[in-house]
Every structure is written in C-alpha cells, then in structure tokens.
Scaffold this motif. Sequence first.
Motif, PDB file in Angstrom:
ATOM      1  N   GLU A  87      -1.324  -6.040  31.444  1.00  0.00           N
ATOM      2  CA  GLU A  87      -2.389  -5.768  30.478  1.00  0.00           C
ATOM      3  C   GLU A  87      -2.520  -4.272  30.205  1.00  0.00           C
ATOM      4  O   GLU A  87      -2.756  -3.846  29.071  1.00  0.00           O
ATOM      5  CB  GLU A  87      -3.712  -6.331  31.007  1.00  0.00           C
ATOM      6  N   ASP A  88      -2.359  -3.446  31.249  1.00  0.00           N
ATOM      7  CA  ASP A  88      -2.418  -1.997  31.071  1.00  0.00           C
ATOM      8  C   ASP A  88      -1.237  -1.495  30.241  1.00  0.00           C
ATOM      9  O   ASP A  88      -1.371  -0.536  29.476  1.00  0.00           O
ATOM     10  CB  ASP A  88      -2.415  -1.303  32.434  1.00  0.00           C
ATOM     11  N   VAL A  89      -0.078  -2.135  30.413  1.00  0.00           N
ATOM     12  CA  VAL A  89       1.107  -1.737  29.643  1.00  0.00           C
ATOM     13  C   VAL A  89       0.867  -1.963  28.157  1.00  0.00           C
ATOM     14  O   VAL A  89       1.126  -1.082  27.316  1.00  0.00           O
ATOM     15  CB  VAL A  89       2.346  -2.521  30.120  1.00  0.00           C
ATOM     16  N   VAL A  90       0.383  -3.142  27.821  1.00  0.00           N
ATOM     17  CA  VAL A  90       0.128  -3.461  26.414  1.00  0.00           C
ATOM     18  C   VAL A  90      -0.929  -2.515  25.850  1.00  0.00           C
ATOM     19  O   VAL A  90      -0.847  -2.069  24.700  1.00  0.00           O
ATOM     20  CB  VAL A  90      -0.304  -4.933  26.276  1.00  0.00           C
ATOM     21  N   GLU A  91      -1.936  -2.195  26.675  1.00  0.00           N
ATOM     22  CA  GLU A  91      -2.982  -1.260  26.247  1.00  0.00           C
ATOM     23  C   GLU A  91      -2.388   0.117  25.945  1.00  0.00           C
ATOM     24  O   GLU A  91      -2.749   0.769  24.962  1.00  0.00           O
ATOM     25  CB  GLU A  91      -4.051  -1.150  27.340  1.00  0.00           C
ATOM     26  N   ALA A  92      -1.460   0.554  26.774  1.00  0.00           N
ATOM     27  CA  ALA A  92      -0.826   1.860  26.558  1.00  0.00           C
ATOM     28  C   ALA A  92       0.041   1.852  25.302  1.00  0.00           C
ATOM     29  O   ALA A  92       0.063   2.837  24.542  1.00  0.00           O
ATOM     30  CB  ALA A  92       0.013   2.238  27.783  1.00  0.00           C
ATOM     31  N   THR A 140       4.764  -9.211  30.295  1.00  0.00           N
ATOM     32  CA  THR A 140       4.072 -10.473  30.573  1.00  0.00           C
ATOM     33  C   THR A 140       3.854 -10.599  32.068  1.00  0.00           C
ATOM     34  O   THR A 140       4.644 -10.083  32.867  1.00  0.00           O
ATOM     35  CB  THR A 140       4.893 -11.686  30.087  1.00  0.00           C
ATOM     36  N   PRO A 141       2.807 -11.294  32.500  1.00  0.00           N
ATOM     37  CA  PRO A 141       2.572 -11.485  33.935  1.00  0.00           C
ATOM     38  C   PRO A 141       3.639 -12.384  34.556  1.00  0.00           C
ATOM     39  O   PRO A 141       4.280 -13.182  33.875  1.00  0.00           O
ATOM     40  CB  PRO A 141       1.187 -12.147  33.998  1.00  0.00           C
ATOM     41  N   LEU A 166      12.202   7.306  22.519  1.00  0.00           N
ATOM     42  CA  LEU A 166      12.916   6.147  23.051  1.00  0.00           C
ATOM     43  C   LEU A 166      12.008   5.409  24.029  1.00  0.00           C
ATOM     44  O   LEU A 166      11.411   6.028  24.926  1.00  0.00           O
ATOM     45  CB  LEU A 166      14.195   6.594  23.761  1.00  0.00           C
ATOM     46  N   PHE A 167      11.912   4.080  23.864  1.00  0.00           N
ATOM     47  CA  PHE A 167      11.095   3.235  24.732  1.00  0.00           C
ATOM     48  C   PHE A 167      11.988   2.189  25.386  1.00  0.00           C
ATOM     49  O   PHE A 167      12.812   1.558  24.709  1.00  0.00           O
ATOM     50  CB  PHE A 167      10.001   2.522  23.928  1.00  0.00           C
ATOM     51  N   MET A 168      11.814   1.997  26.698  1.00  0.00           N
ATOM     52  CA  MET A 168      12.552   0.976  27.445  1.00  0.00           C
ATOM     53  C   MET A 168      11.561   0.189  28.289  1.00  0.00           C
ATOM     54  O   MET A 168      10.931   0.754  29.197  1.00  0.00           O
ATOM     55  CB  MET A 168      13.625   1.635  28.329  1.00  0.00           C
ATOM     56  N   PHE A 169      11.415  -1.092  27.968  1.00  0.00           N
ATOM     57  CA  PHE A 169      10.465  -1.950  28.670  1.00  0.00           C
ATOM     58  C   PHE A 169      11.189  -3.092  29.366  1.00  0.00           C
ATOM     59  O   PHE A 169      12.043  -3.768  28.766  1.00  0.00           O
ATOM     60  CB  PHE A 169       9.447  -2.546  27.694  1.00  0.00           C
ATOM     61  N   ASP A 170      10.828  -3.301  30.640  1.00  0.00           N
ATOM     62  CA  ASP A 170      11.209  -4.543  31.312  1.00  0.00           C
ATOM     63  C   ASP A 170      10.369  -5.665  30.707  1.00  0.00           C
ATOM     64  O   ASP A 170       9.391  -5.415  29.992  1.00  0.00           O
ATOM     65  CB  ASP A 170      10.957  -4.398  32.815  1.00  0.00           C
ATOM     66  N   TYR A 171      10.722  -6.907  30.996  1.00  0.00           N
ATOM     67  CA  TYR A 171       9.981  -8.033  30.406  1.00  0.00           C
ATOM     68  C   TYR A 171       9.038  -8.667  31.425  1.00  0.00           C
ATOM     69  O   TYR A 171       7.833  -8.475  31.363  1.00  0.00           O
ATOM     70  CB  TYR A 171      10.948  -9.070  29.831  1.00  0.00           C
ATOM     71  N   ASP A 172       9.583  -9.423  32.387  1.00  0.00           N
ATOM     72  CA  ASP A 172       8.740 -10.120  33.369  1.00  0.00           C
ATOM     73  C   ASP A 172       8.021  -9.125  34.258  1.00  0.00           C
ATOM     74  O   ASP A 172       8.638  -8.241  34.861  1.00  0.00           O
ATOM     75  CB  ASP A 172       9.594 -11.057  34.225  1.00  0.00           C
ATOM     76  N   VAL A 174       6.041 -16.654  28.246  1.00  0.00           N
ATOM     77  CA  VAL A 174       6.269 -16.310  26.843  1.00  0.00           C
ATOM     78  C   VAL A 174       5.327 -15.179  26.448  1.00  0.00           C
ATOM     79  O   VAL A 174       4.213 -15.071  26.967  1.00  0.00           O
ATOM     80  CB  VAL A 174       6.047 -17.539  25.943  1.00  0.00           C
ATOM     81  N   PRO A 175       5.742 -14.311  25.541  1.00  0.00           N
ATOM     82  CA  PRO A 175       4.881 -13.193  25.151  1.00  0.00           C
ATOM     83  C   PRO A 175       3.678 -13.664  24.350  1.00  0.00           C
ATOM     84  O   PRO A 175       3.777 -14.588  23.533  1.00  0.00           O
ATOM     85  CB  PRO A 175       5.813 -12.322  24.306  1.00  0.00           C
ATOM     86  N   SER A 176       2.535 -13.009  24.585  1.00  0.00           N
ATOM     87  CA  SER A 176       1.330 -13.333  23.833  1.00  0.00           C
ATOM     88  C   SER A 176       1.430 -12.769  22.417  1.00  0.00           C
ATOM     89  O   SER A 176       2.282 -11.929  22.119  1.00  0.00           O
ATOM     90  CB  SER A 176       0.099 -12.754  24.535  1.00  0.00           C
TER      91      SER A 176
END
Length: 1004
Positions: free
Chosen positions: A965-970, A724-725, A714-720, A734-736
């Motif tokens: 950026e680290d989140v997306v990398e993970a 995204t920065p 299960l994955f739970m991600f905040d947005y802002d 907006v998401p890249s």
Amino acid sequence: MSENKSEAEAGAGAGAANNVIKEAEQMSLSPRESLVDSDSRESPELPPHLRNSVTRVPVTPGIHLSTYMSRSSTDSNNAASPSYFTQNPGKQGSSGVTNAPRTESPADMPSLTNPDEGAIPDHEVLRRMSVSLRGRRESLSEIKAAAPDLALSGNIISVTFTTPHTLKYHKNGEWELGYRRGQSALFDSFSYLSSDETPWNHTVVAWTGEIESPSEALASPDALPDTTASIPGLSSLSAPIPLDGEAPPTPPEVDGLYIPRDHQAKLEQQLIQNKRIKTIPVWLADDTETTNEGITLNDQGRWRRYGEHTIYPLFHYKQHEPNDGRSERVEWADYFRTNLKFADKIIEIYKPGDIVVIHDYYLLLLPSMLRQRAPNMYISFFLHCPFPSSEFLRCLPRRKEVLEGMLGANLVGFQSYSYSRHFASCCTRILDFPSDSIGVDAYGSRVEVGVFPIGIDVAKVEQMAWSDEVSEMYNALKDLYKDKQIIVGRDRLDSVRGVAQKLMAFERFLELYPDFREKVVLIQVTSPNTIEDGGEEPENKVASRVNELVMRINGTYGSLGFSPVQHYPQYLSPAEYFALLRAANVGLITSVRDGMNTTSLEYVVCQRDTHGPLILSEFSGTAGSLRDAIHINPWDLTDVAHQIHNALTMSAEKRMAMQSSLYRHVTTQNVQSWIAKFLRKLVGTLASTKNENVTPLLDRTFMLKQYRNAKKRLFMFDYDGTLTPIVRDPPSAVPSERVIQTLKALAADHRNAVWIISGRDQDFLQQHLGHIPELGFSAEHGSFIRHPGQDTWENLAEKLDMSWQADVVEIFQKYTDRVPGSFIERKRCALTWHYRQADPEQGLHSSEALHKELEETVVKKYDVDVMKGKANLEVRPTFINKGEIAKRLVNDYNSDIARVTASGDSGKEKLEFVLCMGDDFTDEDMFRALNGLSGTQVDRGHVFTVTIGASTKVTLAKWHMLEPEDVVEAIALLAGVGLSGEAHEQLSQVNLATVAGLEGHVPQ
C-alpha cells in the motif's frame, strides 16, 4: 556549537557507590541478566499479575521498582541548579565538589567489547559511567571513555516545540522576553543541562511560538478601558495575577505580522547568547511568506492545531466525532511541515557525535525525518503525556505515520510503564513489528523503550516556597481560614484534569459527613487551558460545568458567611501558588488521564513540615512513583469522599510516615536525576547497538524533489509483495484497479521508463498488465524480457542448458507428496516449489530439508542457484537474476540518452532518477547491482533502492517501506494522482503533506 565547558576534572577520583552501580545496571539489564539480583516478587520472569511493581497500584499499571529505588547522592541531586524562574542567576548557589577516595579510572576498567560485534553491553557502559558519580560531577572525558566507539562530541541538542520564553515584538526592533507557562519541569532540565553542573554543551531548538506584537499607540487617559483585566483585585490573594507576574500573552489581533530580517537576526542573537538556556529559534511560515528581506507571520496558531486538536485529545482517551476530513488534511500538512522545518534547522547545526533529545507530541515525526537525513545520528525521544492503548490509537487516521516517526529514535522514553507497554503493543499490533517490554525491532535495528518518570527542581521549589514573601502569604491564608481545614486543588481547565469529578466527590463528602460542614473548605484554582481543543468539549463548556457544580455545592451546603468551595478561575503567581500548597491540610488531585502531574510533587515538598496527606488519582502518571499517597479512582465518588475523610482524620504518626516516604522519593528523584538517567541510558543503548545497520524509512520529500528535477527516469518494480500483497494462492495475486491506473499515469510521462521485474512467467504478466503498452517487463527473474511498446518476448536463457530441470522436478515431487498443500510451479527457465498453503511448521521444516538436498545434489552437478523466497524455493540458472537485468536496463538507457544528448553536455548523458523497489531475497540482486553502479553510471543521490516488508530484515537497500500500500502511495505521489489513480482527484492526505513540505505551502 562552542566548547564552553572545561574537562579539567577528567582525572579526578571519586568513590564508587554500589547502590548507584546497582541502579544503573537495573535500568539496562535484560530480564534474565537482572534475575539474580531481583526480589522474588519483582522478578521479570514472573507474569505481570504476580509482580508487586504492577499490582501494588490499582487500575493503572505501576512502574518497575528499580526505576524508583535509586539511592543517588542527595548532595548532587539536591544541589541548587539555576532555576527557570530565577530572575537573577548570579544569586544561585553552586554545589561544591567533595573530595572522595580515588576510584578506578576509565582506562583501568575491564573492556567488555565483543570482538565479533564490536559493541559494548549497555549495562557495562552504565557501570563505567556510574562508578564516579558520587560526590562530584561526571566529566565529559569519562563519558567518552565509557563508550569510546561512539565518538561523542559533548553536544546535546534538546528539541521542544516552543521556546522557554514568550516573545513580544516591538516595531522598533526590540524584543521582550518573558517566561512561558506550563512546562516548568522541562525548562528546569534545560537550565540544568546548560549549567556548569553538567559536562555537556547544551542547545535548545524550538519554535518561536506565537509572537505578540502589542499596539504602540497610547490610549487617551480619559478613555474608558475595553476590559477590567488591568484593575487590581481588592484581595491580594484573589487577584488575577498570571504565573509570571504579567498578563498572559495574547495572539495578535491582526494576522500578517511582518518582521524584517535584521530584526529576526537580533532575536536569534539574543536567544543564542542567553546565559540560562541557549536557544536557536525555528521560524514557521510558508515559503511564499519568507523572503531575504523578512518574514510575514500569518495565522501563527495553525502550527499547533493538529497536535492539539487531534493527537493530544486522543492520547488522553478523548475521541472526536468523525468529520469530512477537509480541515484535518490541511492540519496534517502543517504538522508534517512543522516537523520538516525542525529537521532542517537541526541538520544545519548538527555535527557527528551530537546527541539529539526530542520532546513531546508536537514532534512525533521528527525522529524518523532526522534518521532519513543522518542514519547514524544519536536520537532519543521523550513523551511527556500518556500514550494510549492500541485499540484507541487505531482511531487515529495517521497512526502508522506517528509510530514510524517515533521509531526513528534509538531510545523512546515514557513517564509510566503502562505507556511504554502501550507503545510497544501498538508497534506490534498496528505495524506488525516484533516487540517486548524493553524495545521494538524496527528497520534492521533495535529501538529501546524505557520508563523515566520526570521530577522537579526540589532546591528551587524549597527556595521559593520558604521565601519571606511566600511565608507572609501563608500566614495570611491561615488567618483567613482559621479553624478550617483546607483542601487544595490546582488544575488546568481541561476535561482530562478531573475538576468536575473533584467537585462532585467533595459534594458527596459533605453529604456523607455532615459534621465537617463549615469546618472544611475546598480551594480550587483553575488556570485557563493552553491547549486548543477542536472537539466537542471546548474550554467554555468545561468552565460552565465547573461553575454549575460550585454554585450547587455552595447553595446547598454554604451560608451567608461561608462558602465551602472557593473557586478561583485565574493564574497564580509562584508566591501565591506555593503559599497555597503550604497552607493546605490535604492535597486533592483527581485527573482522569494525565502524564506527570508536577503539582503533586510540589505539594509533597511544600508539606515538608506540616505533613498534609496527598490524595492522588490512580490515572495520573505520578501514581506509580508516589506509592505512599492515597490512591483513588476519580470515577468512584463515594470512595473519594471516604478517602477525603480518611485524610482529614489521619493520625499525626501516619501522616508523618506517609510524608517521610514521599518526600524522600521526590527529593532524590528530581529533575536533575531524571535527565541524567535518561542520558546515561541513551549512551548505554547507543553503545550496545553501535554496529547495527539502520535502513531508514523512505524520505518521500527528498524522492519527490529528485524526481521533479530529473528529465530521464527509470523505475523497476517487483510484483509479488511490492505492487500486490502476498496471498496464499499465487494466481489470486491480481493487481487492483488503483495499481493499474497509477502505473498507467506514471508510464504515461514520456520521461519515465517503467519496468516490472518479477519472478512471474510471461503469461501472468501479459494477462494482468500487458494491456499497458508503456510498461516494460522482465519475467522469471530476468529469463525473458519485453520492451515497452513491443509485443514479443526475448528469451535471454535460450542458449543455456536446461537438462537440470528433470532432476529438480523429481526431487520437488518427492517433497510435494510428503507435504499436503505444497505444489510445483513450472516456468520456462525456472522451477518453484510453493508451500504457502501447507501447514506453516511442516512447510518450513520441509523447505529446509529440500534446500539442503538440492545443494548437495543438483547444485554440485549443474550451474544453478537455489533461491529462498516467501514460502517457496526456486531453482534457476546461475547467470539469470534480477541484478543482471537492472545492470542491462541502466546501461541501455544511458546509451540511448547519450545518443540523443548534445555533445559536450556530459552531465546529462546519464539517468537522473532511478527507483527500484522489491521485497524478497531475489530483489537484493537488483539492490546490489545498483549500489555497484552508483557513482559511475548514475549519481549516488539519484538512486533510490527500497525494500518492502519486515522491519527486521537486513538489506542492501538504502530505504525501507512497510507494505505494498505504501508503494502504490509513493507511485501516486510521483505521478500526481489521487486514490483511484486519476489525475483530477485530490491527493491523499499523506501525499498532500509531502507536496506541501517540498513546495513550502499547502497546495489548493
């Protein structure tokens, strides 16, 4: 780790030395606390350009005077400790314990423990540890009593890259141990810590280094040798004798050295039982090359390549030309795995209360790796080489990982104030961490930064320098160069050592002062470089330049009977080396960038009787401590030439005054004093930060391992601020394309349930991410929910009273009119007042006033909460928050799993991997909820709560990451995709290293 040292002197008394106490306090007091006792021109309150400690050394910033003005007892500092070079430890003298008046015992000392924080100020700990230092050694019980809350075990684990011994393996299982060149001061400190002169139980953890395996076949006596290296020289003074009296170790000619497991165990037993330095070896090899039967060592030099090809040159201000990065990818992966192997070995032997001291640039990632596994471990790191400015460190592609790794330590030590200042500046400029001259705020805690110039073992140097063998060589040298003044230089053949600059300056000297021709000789010894240089200046290029200059000078100013430059590209035995230093009239060191040059310190000791001046480059780390030496800029050849003339013509009175001051410093600030001060500062730092909660950097290797072992995730991600920065205009966040593609790849795995839990409304989430059907959404902090694969939203707050919104809008509008740039965002179940585009000071001040007004009016009237976000305030119903959504999702998925799982397999009826990432206060509700579910609904080791953002935040999350950026990398790491989110692309350099660390080899 065995308790092999007595604590019998626990109750022994000793006189309290005021100067020692003052020195200890100066090391740890904050600038304002030490202002009262400081000299007016040394006040830390003054700007740097007005401080003597900064301005008294040209070009290179100096070191604070308090670091060097110690008047520690010379009885303890000069006592002959077991030497690294000593062949027979039984011949070593032991320092006696002198009787002294009784001092106050640790139990009698006043307690300064803060009842609110439970931490002892570090200067008080240092005072307690210092009152009994004079005339006797400190006992372990006194150290423990000075900081009782630390529960010190008395064990010190020193971690260095290579063992103090070179290793030669014979096929019959016998191991031949030699002495490793190049780090004599560090190894002397290990000998001291391992001796009976200290109360600590000391162990060294280190890589075996490249293991040599000589050929066992005997050559025919009639066969001609392949080289002439074994043929002795005609002159004993010029014979190519290596430092340890044996041929320097050479890498094995053929890779694939196989060592059976029982032979490995034999070496491990031999090293752990070494009486001088107890060592635990780290074996570096791919997992595929390691079996229960033995280990195969292939390409042993690869483990040091990234450190020596990339980090070492850059830290010495040498930048390579950019390349395609293919070799660097593999080298970084090997560097990462090296640090990981060290962490594994340390964790095997670590016990709570142990102190871990990590040394040098090969292990920059190790502090953070240890912090991830043992958050409360006592860790210090010391860098023996320079640390570059932020402008130069930015050129390192892995700059962020290097800084994050070092910040895992409680205390980071440097040779010079300028290096410590550069480190703190890099943390601020690159990582955006708050810092000052004495520390960095990182991961919810404080990392102290200090200056600790290393010394040498003076007793050992004097013992060796005035031995009969050395005296005989000294007399021979003086006879050989009678009627000549001798200038001595001894450097490694490396472009940063400034050998070329030295020769050009000497050439300029002969040009400007013709009267000195044939009266002065420069004896320059250059030992081969032990550092692999992967750049454009390999050793042979530097050697060619040096040889060219030597030939030019000798051809221009020499004759048939005399050469002004005597160049010896070879190793020297210790006896030859010390004879040369004693015979010199001038010592000349022209480093263009250096850490701590111990040659200058040894020269000062060897000139005890003859008082030869020392000319020292201001770019050497020693310049700040040897203030009375003649400082030169090696790039100013004419000035260096003038200073050579000044040194050769200096009066005897001036030479004696210079030598007296230098000798006093070198003999008091020796290697024993260095390591003792470093450990005392560490204990004081630990005591003052005992109750700080550290949130370590996310251990991606451990996360990847748990992810691969799990079947339901299960994955739970905040947005802002997470995916995204944070931007000034919220609709612009907006998401890249990389975020979209990476989320798609992660959600495509049927074992993964991926949710976006945001404060955004349904329309925004639907517009930008709604086209990914596998994603689940929770909008407005849990007010609305949309399950994966569905198109309709469920309103969880439809039965709640929303009459409060009219009152809130009225108050929000009042402040919107007052603050230009602020605006109101209307959601179905929440209202948000944004001031991100307003003046920062006015916005912050108004938000505080608005929050107070809401608390006094709306909150008392309705069941609502006022939430502080990043440049916003949000009002929402009390029973709607992200924590409730997190609980609901875990329970729902556990129920689904239980329905489809075969009965009786209860261990599989729960989620096996939960990753929750968020950046602000509202996400703490999720972390709190998941912490409450850990151990019941989900195993604790399967839950990863990660906060994103500021290093200073106090959080309920278990892990920390710096930026989106680290989140997306993970996420890309777990999904196995590249930079664009596509599976066919190669992994990023960071993710490749993580995968290599888990799999035990670099994936092809």
